[in-house]
Design a protein around this motif. Structure first.
Motif, PDB file in Angstrom:
ATOM      1  N   LEU A   1      -5.083 -40.919 -63.080  1.00  0.00           N
ATOM      2  CA  LEU A   1      -4.037 -41.826 -61.946  1.00  0.00           C
ATOM      3  C   LEU A   1      -3.994 -41.975 -60.170  1.00  0.00           C
ATOM      4  N   GLY A   2      -3.854 -43.163 -59.937  1.00  0.00           N
ATOM      5  CA  GLY A   2      -4.710 -43.756 -58.876  1.00  0.00           C
ATOM      6  C   GLY A   2      -6.033 -43.062 -58.779  1.00  0.00           C
ATOM      7  N   CYS A   3      -6.693 -44.623 -59.851  1.00  0.00           N
ATOM      8  CA  CYS A   3      -7.612 -44.225 -60.080  1.00  0.00           C
ATOM      9  C   CYS A   3      -9.791 -44.787 -59.171  1.00  0.00           C
ATOM     10  N   GLY A   4      -8.498 -45.527 -58.355  1.00  0.00           N
ATOM     11  CA  GLY A   4      -9.286 -45.801 -57.297  1.00  0.00           C
ATOM     12  C   GLY A   4     -10.741 -46.128 -57.692  1.00  0.00           C
ATOM     13  N   THR A   5     -12.349 -45.833 -57.089  1.00  0.00           N
ATOM     14  CA  THR A   5     -13.345 -46.909 -58.087  1.00  0.00           C
ATOM     15  C   THR A   5     -13.374 -46.215 -59.406  1.00  0.00           C
ATOM     16  N   GLY A   6     -12.296 -45.433 -60.106  1.00  0.00           N
ATOM     17  CA  GLY A   6     -12.530 -44.855 -61.247  1.00  0.00           C
ATOM     18  C   GLY A   6     -13.629 -43.409 -61.422  1.00  0.00           C
ATOM     19  N   ALA A   7     -14.438 -42.298 -59.986  1.00  0.00           N
ATOM     20  CA  ALA A   7     -14.962 -41.495 -60.127  1.00  0.00           C
ATOM     21  C   ALA A   7     -14.616 -40.646 -61.154  1.00  0.00           C
ATOM     22  N   LEU A   8     -13.469 -39.910 -61.406  1.00  0.00           N
ATOM     23  CA  LEU A   8     -12.582 -39.043 -62.190  1.00  0.00           C
ATOM     24  C   LEU A   8     -12.618 -39.310 -63.680  1.00  0.00           C
ATOM     25  N   ALA A   9     -12.460 -41.065 -63.886  1.00  0.00           N
ATOM     26  CA  ALA A   9     -12.316 -41.144 -64.824  1.00  0.00           C
ATOM     27  C   ALA A   9     -12.910 -41.282 -65.958  1.00  0.00           C
ATOM     28  N   ALA A  10     -14.790 -42.010 -65.147  1.00  0.00           N
ATOM     29  CA  ALA A  10     -15.767 -42.304 -65.733  1.00  0.00           C
ATOM     30  C   ALA A  10     -16.260 -41.331 -66.023  1.00  0.00           C
ATOM     31  N   TYR A  11     -16.677 -39.901 -65.366  1.00  0.00           N
ATOM     32  CA  TYR A  11     -17.159 -38.619 -65.490  1.00  0.00           C
ATOM     33  C   TYR A  11     -16.635 -37.924 -66.719  1.00  0.00           C
ATOM     34  N   TYR A  12     -15.191 -38.188 -66.796  1.00  0.00           N
ATOM     35  CA  TYR A  12     -14.117 -37.721 -67.901  1.00  0.00           C
ATOM     36  C   TYR A  12     -14.602 -38.130 -68.997  1.00  0.00           C
TER      37      TYR A  12
ATOM     38  N   LEU B   1      -4.981 -36.183 -61.134  1.00  0.00           N
ATOM     39  CA  LEU B   1      -4.689 -37.418 -59.507  1.00  0.00           C
ATOM     40  C   LEU B   1      -5.188 -36.647 -58.221  1.00  0.00           C
ATOM     41  N   ASN B   2      -5.454 -37.279 -57.286  1.00  0.00           N
ATOM     42  CA  ASN B   2      -6.180 -37.389 -56.431  1.00  0.00           C
ATOM     43  C   ASN B   2      -5.322 -38.268 -55.473  1.00  0.00           C
TER      44      ASN B   2
ATOM     45  N   ALA C   1       4.209 -41.503 -51.004  1.00  0.00           N
ATOM     46  CA  ALA C   1       3.556 -41.637 -52.184  1.00  0.00           C
ATOM     47  C   ALA C   1       2.795 -40.356 -52.841  1.00  0.00           C
ATOM     48  N   ALA C   2       2.270 -39.879 -52.918  1.00  0.00           N
ATOM     49  CA  ALA C   2       2.045 -38.276 -53.522  1.00  0.00           C
ATOM     50  C   ALA C   2       3.368 -38.335 -54.355  1.00  0.00           C
ATOM     51  N   THR C   3       4.731 -38.645 -53.518  1.00  0.00           N
ATOM     52  CA  THR C   3       6.130 -37.697 -54.232  1.00  0.00           C
ATOM     53  C   THR C   3       5.968 -38.360 -55.593  1.00  0.00           C
ATOM     54  N   ARG C   4       5.835 -40.509 -55.409  1.00  0.00           N
ATOM     55  CA  ARG C   4       6.294 -41.029 -56.496  1.00  0.00           C
ATOM     56  C   ARG C   4       4.925 -40.421 -58.202  1.00  0.00           C
ATOM     57  N   LEU C   5       3.935 -40.272 -57.181  1.00  0.00           N
ATOM     58  CA  LEU C   5       2.961 -40.063 -58.985  1.00  0.00           C
ATOM     59  C   LEU C   5       2.890 -38.778 -58.732  1.00  0.00           C
TER      60      LEU C   5
ATOM     61  N   THR D   1      -7.480 -43.441 -69.852  1.00  0.00           N
ATOM     62  CA  THR D   1      -6.877 -44.723 -69.554  1.00  0.00           C
ATOM     63  C   THR D   1      -6.783 -44.756 -67.729  1.00  0.00           C
ATOM     64  N   ALA D   2      -7.210 -45.462 -67.290  1.00  0.00           N
ATOM     65  CA  ALA D   2      -7.422 -45.296 -64.886  1.00  0.00           C
ATOM     66  C   ALA D   2      -7.038 -46.400 -65.346  1.00  0.00           C
ATOM     67  N   THR D   3      -6.296 -45.786 -64.375  1.00  0.00           N
ATOM     68  CA  THR D   3      -4.707 -46.810 -63.743  1.00  0.00           C
ATOM     69  C   THR D   3      -4.121 -46.864 -61.952  1.00  0.00           C
ATOM     70  N   ASP D   4      -4.521 -48.277 -62.141  1.00  0.00           N
ATOM     71  CA  ASP D   4      -4.726 -48.004 -59.618  1.00  0.00           C
ATOM     72  C   ASP D   4      -3.503 -49.517 -59.196  1.00  0.00           C
ATOM     73  N   ARG D   5      -2.377 -49.224 -58.284  1.00  0.00           N
ATOM     74  CA  ARG D   5      -2.213 -50.125 -57.688  1.00  0.00           C
ATOM     75  C   ARG D   5      -2.751 -50.828 -56.854  1.00  0.00           C
ATOM     76  N   SER D   6      -3.575 -50.855 -56.510  1.00  0.00           N
ATOM     77  CA  SER D   6      -4.822 -51.303 -56.215  1.00  0.00           C
ATOM     78  C   SER D   6      -5.948 -52.750 -56.813  1.00  0.00           C
ATOM     79  N   ALA D   7      -4.984 -53.642 -56.028  1.00  0.00           N
ATOM     80  CA  ALA D   7      -6.293 -54.590 -57.006  1.00  0.00           C
ATOM     81  C   ALA D   7      -7.522 -54.508 -56.955  1.00  0.00           C
ATOM     82  N   SER D   8      -7.783 -54.037 -55.995  1.00  0.00           N
ATOM     83  CA  SER D   8      -9.470 -54.343 -55.458  1.00  0.00           C
ATOM     84  C   SER D   8     -10.590 -52.495 -55.861  1.00  0.00           C
TER      85      SER D   8
END
Length: 402
Positions: A265-276, A332-333, A346-350, A286-293
């Protein structure tokens, strides 16, 4: 023509607070500059319009056909909601690509925080917009640096800062230079200590590095991967009944791989999802983030690590499009900034999103700056929370959904 009612704009679904508003003086200066230029709406592109202030003010002034790119899913939804509330239309949303910029003679930009993102945007404008394009970039003076002028100078022959007004300043860039054959982003980097390759676009947090919080959480996952592997080896030696299966799940805190649903959740570049995914090949990740970049970066990261067929990457606001109560594990980071403001909302929402997404008994593994003391909030929103690891700066906790 009456002035646009900026005060009617709202940030929702992003965090609303008394010290946060949906527009600033930079938005107003950019709109004024655009209207003075007299460029038709169909030849205007807007980039970084956080909640739609620029786009909607132009639409209100009769500019039809404006194209807009917003990195954040929350910004895109806020634009839609504000447009509906003000009964405005005549604009179209795009990704940061040729469809956004082709034929554009005026580009309005709210300056991003990172120089890397600015470099990617400036290159895109010089690469795809009209040859005579003018880029007008604006920001709050306290956040502006000479380095921004230098970055713009790599893509434009003339970079002219304007006089500051109301603590905001515009920079006018013109004379697009020839661009290299390949865009400067995305960029990749190897991280052999975790067996990962990270790929990052300019706007992705921490670029192609592993930020210190993610690094601490990866170290915890590395330790737990060894424990889970031992559990799987034991399971193969002695088949279990359904009751034994449940006991195995409870002892490890996670489901065996073949039925495990995991969300970064809030995956950024996907390090956690890829490692897992690399260490739990049967898990559904599933890796998800609100940033299109970030999402574009994470998709490239999954390809680089050979797990694109096992990880779904989505552009979403706090996992709002994911089903309730389906996740066994959330990684989650969380961020502690909203734009340029330090804000824990932002953290509280997550955390609240995690409570919705987890099944009863599911686990949230999160890392945060120890000074933020999130543990009571995690216990309140999700359930019993224990500390798994602590460094001089960061704490990793596991919260079990009650």
């Amino acid at each position: 023509m009456p002035e646009f009612a900026f005060s009617r704009l709202r940030r929702s679904p992003d965090v609303e607070a008394p010290n946060l508003q949906a527009w600033d003086a930079t938005d107003e200066l950019l709109v004024r500059q655009a209207l003075a230029a007299g460029v038709p709406g169909a030849e205007i592109a807007v980039i970084g319009d956080e909640y739609g202030a620029i786009t909607l003010a132009l639409a209100d002034a009769g500019c039809c056909g404006v194209r807009v790119h917003q990195d954040l899913a929350t910004g895109r939804r806020a634009l839609e909601r504000n447009a509906a509330a003000l009964e405005l239309s005549g604009f179209a949303s795009h990704e940061l690509d040729a469809s956004l910029l082709k034929g554009a003679r005026l580009v309005l930009l709210q300056l991003p925080k990172s120089l890397a993102e600015l470099e990617e945007v400036a290159d895109a404008v010089a690469r795809w917009a009209a040859p005579d394009v003018v880029l007008v970039a604006g920001g709050r003076v306290k956040h502006m640096t000479l380095a921004q002028n230098e970055v713009l100078g790599r893509s434009f022959a003339r970079v002219q800062p304007q006089h500051a007004e109301r603590k905001s300043r515009l920079i006018v860039a013109s004379g697009a230079l020839a661009v290299p054959a390949q865009p400067p982003y995305p960029q990749r980097a190897e991280h052999p200590e975790f067996g990962l390759t990270l790929v990052a676009h300019g706007g992705a947090f921490a670029a192609n590095r592993i930020d210190i919080g993610t690094r601490v959480l990866l170290e915890v996952l590395a330790g737990e991967a060894g424990s889970a592997a031992q559990l799987r080896r034991s399971a193969r030696l002695e088949p279990e009944s359904r009751r034994d299966h449940a006991e195995l799940q409870n002892s490890s805190g996670v489901m065996p791989d073949e039925s495990q649903v995991v969300i970064d959740l809030g995956c950024g570049t996907g390090a956690l999802a890829a490692y897992y995914a690399l260490h739990h090949p049967e898990a559904r990740v599933t890796a998800t983030d609100r940033s299109a970049s970030a999402v574009a970066s994470a998709r490239e990261t999954m390809i680089a690590n050979g797990v694109a067929d096992r990880v779904t990457v989505t552009h979403d606001d706090a996992g709002s499009d994911l089903p309730d109560g389906a996740a066994d594990l959330i990684l989650l980071n969380p961020p502690f900034h909203l734009g340029a403001s330090v804000h824990t909302g932002a953290a509280t929402r997550l955390f609240a999103a995690s409570a919705r997404l987890l099944r009863p008994g599911g686990a949230l593994l999160t890392v945060f700056n120890s000074s933020l003391a999130y543990r009571p909030e995690l216990s309140r929103l999700i359930g019993p929370t224990e500390q798994l690891h602590r460094t001089s700066k960061f704490t990793v906790t596991r919260s079990i959904r009650r």
